[in-house]
Design a protein around this motif. Structure first.
Motif: not given
Lengths: 321, 290
Positions: A105-110, A117, A131, A145-146, A149, A153-154
């Motif tokens: 998973l791209h580290p800098r994208k939501l 994409e 969405r 769904d939250d 956002y 990394h979370e």
């Protein structure tokens, strides 16, 4: 027998090895002469040790790596000849979930952008529709769904793998390659993810290619099994046949080394000796002869063909068990 | 269902840790203070400067520093304090444009080379090597002389010699990132080369380039001042620090103040950027972080 979704014929993927200019050109024969039929709606497991070419096979099937020769048919179309729009359509229909959820998973994208994409590439739909679709898919894989956002990394490993699966699902593919999707997860999470994969497969009438080295997982999820050894398929058939009557000595030893969750079970002391040989310079004759307990000089000399010993049961061995 | 992007807790913690590291390093704080003063000076220059920086008044030429002319006057009777203050705007403008131009050239060349690899990489990186082979000041002089000396051409000349560092950095990063599964996943989803390169690989290359840019800002000022000093940079009467040092050269023995004050400002700002750049590099060093 259900109709075939993916038909692989004589597929070879070689990688050149750079040595000095003067020495002979060498190749890593990662996938060597593979034939396979993946039936629609099945879970087709590909098993083998590390370095047996399972992952390369999967990537070649998705055309992430160009094969050296051979044919891959998807739904009747030879995907190696497709270009432009047709290729894009086939790409939408074949998705992949990678082994390592921490790198996929791209580290800098939501999460929203990671999952969205593919939809931006394939569907002409508005941001709101994207969405809503993401929210629906996240719910389907057991997230809320939250979560769209947040950043990758979370999330925990299991959650990330669910996200990676959501990313594949969102394009409504017919076929998903699962490249050891649970090997990086701990056991309790593995079980939940596998259960989810199984449920969604039925709901969305998907076809899976499940790559793993863990035979217990194969037993749980697969319908058909192909065993790979040094780039070749050595045995292929229905799961029940292969689990109950393994006919290739390699499969047999693999089965014997798989742990059984029963404390009273007394294991025969049969171990797979040695390591997997190099696929740059595979052994002569049968590639398994140097580790095989039954090998004789014919095995050393003559390479066995993949033969159909019973209907739908293929073995590459001179002396099938 | 309206949603705003929430700033997550780990991100805030990270920021707090950065602030903590910043406070711990006195030199970084000094550097930041110098740069802050420099930025304020540039922002409020017309309010601070007491005189018109280009207005000549030969009756008061070559006056020593006094309360009327804090840093004295030059050979044309211009107030040096005003010129130094206004000069900060020129310096800031040069830094800003050079960073933007050379940063973008570098990152585009580097990402293209790193992403495609093979022959594209070979060609682009050998061109980069050609630029690196020359001493940067000599090359900048050559470009400035070729294009003709003025502010725009100074900026172009400096940009042309500084992009190489960023090209190498972003190439290294792009080579690393392009084989990651998250990039392969986009290819599997049908993303084309351009999409992957600019939307997915390039964002990963920006942060190392940004750090390097702050580290190099001092060098940019020095190069601009050197070009100005050699007469190949910003032309009079524009108050550029390097050109002002050069102006005072003939009067250095008797009227030391003409060259000295702009010189001190160059030294301080370069020092400030170097301290800040070092600090930022340390703050982002993963070995020093938790």
């Amino acid at each position: 027998m259900a109709e075939t979704l993916i038909k692989i014929r004589n597929l070879k993927t070689y990688f050149p090895v750079k040595k000095s200019i003067f020495s002979k050109k060498l190749f890593v024969k990662a996938v060597d002469n593979v034939n396979m039929d993946v039936p629609k709606g099945s879970t087709f497991a590909v098993v083998g040790e590390s370095g047996s070419g399972k992952t390369t096979l999967a990537r070649t099937v998705l055309r992430l790596i160009e094969p050296t020769s051979g044919e891959i048919e998807f739904d009747g179309k030879n995907i190696l000849e497709l270009k432009g729009k047709d290729l894009l359509e086939v790409r939408r229909n074949m998705q992949i979930v990678f082994q390592d959820p921490y790198n996929s998973l791209h580290p800098r994208k939501l999460i929203k952008n990671i999952i969205g994409e593919g939809m931006k590439i394939h569907f002409k739909i508005s941001d709101i529709e994207i969405r809503d679709r993401i929210a629906a898919v996240l719910k389907e894989v057991g997230l809320i769904d939250d979560h769209m956002y947040r950043y990758a990394h979370e999330f925990s490993g299991g959650q990330r793998q669910r996200i990676a699966f959501a990313r594949a699902m969102v394009l409504k593919p017919k076929f998903i390659v699962l490249d050891e999707p649970t090997s990086a997860l701990d056991v309790s999470v593995q079980a939940m993810v596998l259960k989810m994969l199984k449920e969604i497969k039925v709901q969305e009438s998907l076809t899976y290619m499940f790559i793993t080295h863990n035979l217990s997982l194969v037993d749980y999820i697969a319908d058909k099994v192909a065993v790979m050894y040094v780039g070749e398929v050595v045995e292929m058939g229905d799961k029940t046949t292969i689990f109950n009557h393994p006919s290739h000595p390699y499969t047999d030893l693999l089965m014997a080394s798989n742990p059984v969750p029963d404390p009273k079970f007394v294991r025969e002391k049969r171990l797979l000796k040695g390591e997997i040989p190099s696929s740059i310079n595979p052994p002569s004759g049968c590639r398994f002869h140097n580790r095989c307990p039954f090998a004789d000089e014919r095995c050393e000399r003559e390479e066995p063909e993949l033969r159909e010993i019973k209907p739908g049961h293929f073995v590459r061995c001179h002396y099938p068990l | 269902m309206e949603k705003t992007v929430k700033v997550s807790k780990p991100f805030m913690d990270d920021l707090k840790h950065t602030a903590f590291l910043w406070r711990k390093s006195r030199l970084t704080m000094i550097g930041s203070a110098i740069i802050l003063v420099f930025l304020l000076m540039a922002a409020f220059a017309p309010l601070i400067a007491p005189y018109d920086p280009v207005q000549q008044n030969l009756q008061i030429k070559l006056q020593a520093p006094s309360w009327q002319h804090l840093f004295g006057t030059d050979q044309f009777g211009r107030d040096i304090f005003s010129r130094v203050i206004m000069g900060s705007r020129i310096a800031l403008w040069i830094i800003f444009l050079v960073s933007v131009i050379s940063g973008s050239i570098g990152i585009i060349v580097g990402v293209t080379a790193g992403y495609f690899g093979g022959i594209v990489d070979e060609v682009l990186m050998r061109i980069t090597d050609m630029f690196l082979a020359f001493p940067s000041l000599v090359l900048a002089m050559a470009f400035a002389a070729m294009l003709g000396p003025n502010l725009t051409n100074t900026i172009i000349a400096i940009s042309v010699v500084t992009w190489t560092t960023y090209a190498r950095l972003s190439r290294a990063e792009a080579t690393k990132v392009k084989s990651q599964p998250y990039i392969e996943a986009i290819r599997a989803a049908g993303g084309g080369n351009l999409r992957i390169m600019f939307l997915h690989v390039l964002p990963m290359c920006i942060s190392p380039v940004l750090v390097q840019l702050t580290l190099r800002m001092g060098t940019i000022i020095l190069t601009a001042a050197s070009l100005g000093f050699l007469g190949l940079g910003v032309q009079p009467p524009t108050p550029e620090w390097g050109a002002m040092v050069s102006d005072g050269r003939n009067y250095l023995i008797d009227q030391w103040w003409i060259s000295t004050f702009p010189g001190i400002f160059i030294a301080f700002v370069v020092l400030g950027f170097n301290l800040l750049g070092d600090g930022i590099r340390d703050m982002l060093d993963p070995r020093l972080r938790r």
